[in-house]
Design an enzyme around this catalytic site. Structure first.
Site, short mmCIF file in Angstrom:
data_model
loop_
_atom_site.label_atom_id
_atom_site.label_comp_id
_atom_site.label_asym_id
_atom_site.label_seq_id
_atom_site.Cartn_x
_atom_site.Cartn_y
_atom_site.Cartn_z
N ALA A 1 -95.39 -88.84 -116.88
CA ALA A 1 -96.60 -88.13 -116.47
C ALA A 1 -96.61 -86.77 -117.15
CB ALA A 1 -96.63 -87.93 -114.96
N LYS A 2 -97.72 -86.11 -117.13
CA LYS A 2 -97.81 -84.71 -117.57
C LYS A 2 -99.03 -84.11 -116.93
CE LYS A 2 -95.36 -82.30 -120.59
NZ LYS A 2 -93.94 -82.67 -120.83
#
Ligand code: GLU
Length: 418
Positions: free
Chosen positions: A106-107
């Site tokens: 994720a980011k």
């Protein structure tokens, strides 16, 4: 699928296509592996200290949900946008899989220059961003961490905002927190020390003596500075360092303690008296044993890759080398590349340790953390090197292939949707 259109996403997608060809992944599986599972865009109104209101754009992208919750940093930088965050989330997926962590990638990020905000404004921004993310994050859903422009204080605010909403303390919702509120010993230094460890292993592989060798580091943030200190401990001379404003060069080796004090006072390496000024473009082309890009994406390009004069390219940053540069580096076997998803994996590995410690409310000593970190890095380094040598492929393709293959196999075992 043009919502992610961005040079950095195109780059990550191109790398994935090369891996998919290498692994012979069927067409039906490719888009499912490549494109993020979920993406969220939020508007974050913040009241400035002068009473005015400014709305910032915030993002969180979860790349795949096949192996567990998603994991990755939160970036505060003016250039943050959906495509850029999606690319970084994709790289987190392959990084976590390469390290065998039970996470998808994720980011997140906010398009903001944190240096332009007061501490109070930053706190209000962080708390509002977290509030918007509440249905989207959680210790079993998605676990943010620091990245460019964020730090332990940011994570403390995120953890507090989430916990206040839940009604009890939830330390496992973010990692990279201060040690006093459920952070892990060694997390702050983990990425830089991991970079240092892997450079040591690359030097051994190439029979380069660490003591008396030279390093050039682009970026003197959390990763670059700890990498510098870790190299210096092994007798490596750090001869040049830069940040976004410029750099300093001293062929005799920089005094890192003095430089660190200068940076604490001035918030930039620029103007440091213990060296000559050098700009970022020239810094990358200095002769050295190891070059560590530890700043932003797309720094080593088709334009400058032919002029690098290092023996080892240790990618502390995510995505510092473009596919055009990779083509040139493939023709330059004298440069040993430690690819980003391996080189900077120390951070997320110790984040994983922090999450495990939080879930168990049982905390480890710093030497336990470091021992386990180096063991995991060693395993991944050896696997990557072996794959690269056996299959005669570049280190990047080897590392990415190991990561992508693990996610692909897990997907095949589970079915069509995760
Ligand atoms: N932002 C770091 C990275 O790019 C760390 C992520 C994490 O610890 O979750 O790997």
């Amino acid at each position: 699928m043009t919502v992610y259109q961005h040079p950095t996403f195109d780059m990550a997608a191109h790398q994935f296509d090369l891996v998919a060809d290498h692994l012979d992944i069927p067409v039906n599986d490719r888009d499912r592996l490549k494109f993020p599972k979920r993406a969220l865009t939020v508007a974050i109104p913040v009241r400035r200290d002068d009473g005015s209101v400014r709305v910032f754009a915030g993002y969180r992208v979860q790349h795949h949900l096949t192996l567990g919750p998603t994991k990755g940093g939160v970036r505060y930088h003016p250039d943050v946008c959906l495509g850029d965050v999606a690319a970084l989330a994709m790289w987190m997926s392959w990084k976590c899989a390469l390290m065998n962590l039970p996470y998808g990638g994720a980011k997140g990020g906010v398009a903001v220059d944190p240096r332009q905000l007061s501490l109070g404004e930053l706190e209000r921004l962080t708390r509002r961003y977290t509030q918007e993310l509440i249905p989207f994050i959680g210790p079993q859903i998605d676990i943010p961490a620091p990245d460019l422009g964020t730090n332990e204080q940011t994570m403390a605010w995120m953890m507090d905002t989430y916990s206040t909403q839940t009604g009890h303390c939830v330390p496992g919702v973010v990692t990279g927190k201060p040690v006093g509120i459920g952070g892990s010993l060694g997390r702050r230094e983990a990425t830089g020390r991991g970079v240092g460890y892997l450079i040591g292993r690359a030097f051994e592989t190439l029979a380069i003596q660490q003591s008396g060798s030279t390093a050039v580091i682009q970026g003197f943030g959390n990763v670059g500075s700890h990498a510098a200190f870790s190299l210096a401990k092994h007798g490596v001379k750090v001869i040049a360092v830069s940040d976004f404003q410029g750099g300093v060069h001293n062929p005799a080796g920089l005094d890192l303690r003095a430089l660190d004090q200068h940076v604490t006072a001035q918030r930039t390496v620029q103007g440091f008296a213990g060296g000559e000024p050098i700009d970022n473009a020239n810094l990358l082309e200095l002769p050295c044993d190891v070059l560590v890009p530890a700043a932003m994406e797309r720094q080593i390009t088709g334009e400058n890759a032919g002029r690098l004069r290092c023996r080892v390219l240790a990618e502390g940053a995510n995505g510092p080398t473009t596919p055009e540069a990779d083509v040139i580096l493939a023709e330059r076997p004298e440069i040993f590349v430690i690819p980003d998803i391996l080189c900077n994996a120390g951070g997320v590995v110790v984040s994983y340790f922090e999450w495990v410690q939080d879930l168990q409310s049982f905390f480890w000593s710093e030497s336990e953390v470091m021992d386990r970190l180096f063991r995991l890095l060693e395993g991944a380094f050896q696997q990557t090197l072996q794959a690269s040598r056996k299959q005669r492929i570049p280190m990047r393709l080897a590392a990415l292939s190991i990561g992508v293959k693990r996610v692909w196999e897990a997907r095949r075992a589970r079915g069509l949707f995760p």
